[in-house]
Motif scaffolding. Structure first.
Motif, mmCIF file in Angstrom:
data_model
loop_
_atom_site.group_PDB
_atom_site.id
_atom_site.type_symbol
_atom_site.label_atom_id
_atom_site.label_comp_id
_atom_site.label_asym_id
_atom_site.label_seq_id
_atom_site.Cartn_x
_atom_site.Cartn_y
_atom_site.Cartn_z
ATOM 1 N N HIS A 92 0.929 -1.176 -0.140
ATOM 2 C CA HIS A 92 -0.086 -0.131 -0.086
ATOM 3 C C HIS A 92 0.913 1.151 0.066
ATOM 4 C CE1 HIS A 92 -3.513 2.206 0.474
ATOM 5 N NE2 HIS A 92 -3.124 2.910 1.549
ATOM 6 N N ALA A 93 1.899 1.287 0.677
ATOM 7 C CA ALA A 93 2.809 2.303 0.818
ATOM 8 C C ALA A 93 3.462 2.612 -0.536
ATOM 9 C CB ALA A 93 3.877 2.262 1.916
ATOM 10 N N ILE A 94 3.993 1.319 -1.094
ATOM 11 C CA ILE A 94 4.644 1.539 -2.415
ATOM 12 C C ILE A 94 3.652 2.027 -3.468
ATOM 13 C CG2 ILE A 94 5.671 0.247 -4.588
ATOM 14 C CD1 ILE A 94 6.750 -1.364 -2.159
ATOM 15 N N HIS A 95 2.421 1.676 -3.474
ATOM 16 C CA HIS A 95 1.298 2.253 -4.373
ATOM 17 C C HIS A 95 0.956 3.642 -4.147
ATOM 18 C CE1 HIS A 95 -2.979 3.116 -5.723
ATOM 19 N NE2 HIS A 95 -2.690 2.434 -6.625
ATOM 20 N N ASP A 96 0.856 3.989 -2.825
ATOM 21 C CA ASP A 96 0.937 5.725 -2.557
ATOM 22 C C ASP A 96 2.060 6.447 -3.195
ATOM 23 O OD1 ASP A 96 -1.746 4.950 -1.584
ATOM 24 O OD2 ASP A 96 -0.810 5.189 0.597
ATOM 25 N N GLU A 97 3.109 5.946 -2.968
ATOM 26 C CA GLU A 97 4.422 6.452 -3.452
ATOM 27 C C GLU A 97 4.364 6.393 -5.115
ATOM 28 O OE1 GLU A 97 9.126 6.345 -2.999
ATOM 29 O OE2 GLU A 97 8.007 5.444 -1.561
ATOM 30 N N ASN A 98 3.825 5.678 -5.836
ATOM 31 C CA ASN A 98 4.058 5.652 -7.241
ATOM 32 C C ASN A 98 2.753 6.606 -7.674
ATOM 33 O OD1 ASN A 98 5.919 3.440 -7.415
ATOM 34 N ND2 ASN A 98 4.632 2.005 -7.498
ATOM 35 N N GLU A 99 1.805 6.494 -7.044
ATOM 36 C CA GLU A 99 0.654 7.546 -7.236
ATOM 37 C C GLU A 99 1.135 9.075 -7.294
ATOM 38 O OE1 GLU A 99 -2.276 7.345 -8.608
ATOM 39 O OE2 GLU A 99 -1.967 5.279 -8.927
ATOM 40 N N TYR A 100 1.969 9.343 -5.857
ATOM 41 C CA TYR A 100 2.428 10.473 -5.851
ATOM 42 C C TYR A 100 3.587 11.027 -6.875
ATOM 43 C CZ TYR A 100 5.375 14.177 -3.801
ATOM 44 O OH TYR A 100 6.156 15.257 -3.438
ATOM 45 N N GLU A 101 4.317 10.083 -7.254
ATOM 46 C CA GLU A 101 5.332 10.340 -8.468
ATOM 47 C C GLU A 101 4.756 10.534 -9.807
ATOM 48 O OE1 GLU A 101 8.414 7.139 -8.399
ATOM 49 O OE2 GLU A 101 8.973 7.804 -6.311
#
Length: 154
Positions: A92-101
């Motif tokens: 979930h944290a990786i997904h959120d970071e990918n969305e931010y990027e």
């Protein structure tokens, strides 16, 4: 215990085995080597006899789920559940970071295109200004030469 695949690669190596049942699911078919060692020399210096029993159940691929189910105890299930929960949090944290990027990249691309458009417009205006200045200079030079009678146009 160390398990070696038919290709010679080590599939699983454990220094301390858990008490009870142990299940190993191989990734490749063929003959596997298993090496069991006893790390405690004091076992063999006791006066009483030591009896070690090892039983291997070789199961096919249809019963892998049964083997995995039987090998996990209630304590290991809770630790496995915690590990899965941690893994889901990390995903979930990786997904959120990918969305931010992705959002930041889109914003950067939009800003870059805007700057590039302004630079292109400024360059076109500069070229038009230079062409205008050149035409004015040519007109002024021809007018000067006509007035000074250096250049006669017939």
């Amino acid at each position: 215990m160390q398990t070696t695949s038919p290709g010679g690669g080590v599939e699983k190596k454990e220094l301390e085995l858990p008490a009870g049942r142990l299940a190993i699911v191989s990734k490749s078919a063929g003959d596997h080597d298993m090496c069991l060692t006893c790390g405690h020399g004091e076992w063999f210096h006791k006066a009483e006899k030591l009896k070690v029993t090892i039983a291997f159940d070789i199961l096919g691929s249809e019963s892998l789920a049964d083997v995995a189910e039987g090998a996990l105890s209630a304590g290991r299930l809770s630790t496995t559940g915690e590990a899965i929960r941690e893994l889901l949090e990390r995903v979930h944290a990786i997904h959120d970071e990918n969305e931010y990027e992705k959002f930041e990249e889109a914003d950067f691309r939009r800003m870059s295109e805007s700057v590039n458009n302004r630079v292109m417009l400024f360059s076109v205006l500069q070229v038009l200004l230079m062409i205008g200045c050149s035409l004015y200079q040519m007109y002024s030079l021809v007018d000067f030469m006509m007035k000074s009678r250096t250049f006669n146009m017939v």
